[in-house]
Design an enzyme around this catalytic site. Sequence first.
Site, PDB file in Angstrom:
ATOM      1  CE  LYS A 153     -19.935  19.037 135.028  1.00 41.27           C
ATOM      2  NZ  LYS A 153     -19.690  20.316 134.459  1.00 41.27           N
TER       3      LYS A 153
ATOM      4  NE  ARG B 191     -10.254  24.487 136.448  1.00 43.60           N
ATOM      5  CZ  ARG B 191     -11.428  24.008 136.058  1.00 43.60           C
ATOM      6  NH1 ARG B 191     -11.513  22.788 135.550  1.00 43.60           N
ATOM      7  NH2 ARG B 191     -12.529  24.709 136.156  1.00 43.60           N
TER       8      ARG B 191
ATOM      9  NE  ARG C 142     -10.777  20.257 139.375  1.00 36.34           N
ATOM     10  CZ  ARG C 142     -11.914  20.449 138.705  1.00 36.34           C
ATOM     11  NH1 ARG C 142     -12.610  19.421 138.248  1.00 36.34           N
ATOM     12  NH2 ARG C 142     -12.385  21.659 138.517  1.00 36.34           N
TER      13      ARG C 142
ATOM     14  NE  ARG D 294     -15.588  26.571 139.176  1.00 40.23           N
ATOM     15  CZ  ARG D 294     -14.768  25.567 138.883  1.00 40.23           C
ATOM     16  NH1 ARG D 294     -13.715  25.325 139.632  1.00 40.23           N
ATOM     17  NH2 ARG D 294     -15.016  24.804 137.850  1.00 40.23           N
TER      18      ARG D 294
ATOM     19  NE  ARG E 132     -21.061  25.929 134.474  1.00 31.37           N
ATOM     20  CZ  ARG E 132     -19.946  25.416 133.988  1.00 31.37           C
ATOM     21  NH1 ARG E 132     -19.955  24.695 132.912  1.00 31.37           N
ATOM     22  NH2 ARG E 132     -18.798  25.657 134.550  1.00 31.37           N
TER      23      ARG E 132
END
Length: 214
Positions: free
Chosen positions: A10, A153, A121, A164, A85
């Site tokens: 996204k 992250r 990532r 998440r 969200r």
Amino acid sequence: MLLGPPGSGKGTQAARLAGQLSIPHISTGDILRAAVKAGTPLGKQVAGIMASGGLVGDALITDLVRDRLAEPDTANGFILDGYPRTAAQAAALDTMRPPDSLVVVLIQVPDDVIVKRMSSRRVCDNCGLTQSVAHDAVGEEQCPYCGGDLIRRPDDHPDTVRRRLETYAAAATPVIEYYRAREGFGEVNGLQHADRVNGALHAHIQRVMSPRLP
Ligand code: AMP
């Protein structure tokens, strides 16, 4: 507006579309991360929630988006990434812009692919670019573009990713249902190459926008 699980591509697609269409990319995650990094009162308020993979409160994030959408650079459109969200956020957004003016795309990617993607990532500490590394080493790579350190992250840790995804699944279903019946809604397969996802996004925008143009 781009909807989809964390790790669906996204953010990457939103940044690309915003550049191609010359409109701002509004990422609530990026805004909150910048606040945490700068140590602002907002940053201090949300740091713990973000690190644990939970969602910050609807009222706080909605005020932030309302203020951002009041900026003049959104007059010709914007790409919204990470908001809404929850169903309450979706209802709030409908008070900020005419509901029928929204173009909504859901990027679909299965959970197991996401956990794999997110464990590789990394974000460049210097230029902020998101990229993936070939293996799972942390803190050993350099950004190929600027030489900065590539870091994971804190919320991309596999345990947090699973949390998440659970948070996402619980909150996203009502949001998707909120938009699904609308004429501006579409879905794109996020397993395709990023260029094809980008092409599919443009095709959807074109399909929805062309009857609306004079
Ligand atoms: P993201 O980069 O979109 O994955 O966002 C990172 C984190 O910021 C999320 O895990 C949440 O803690 C917080 N966040 C971002 N956008 C929202 C939102 N619309 N509502 C609640 N929390 C958010």
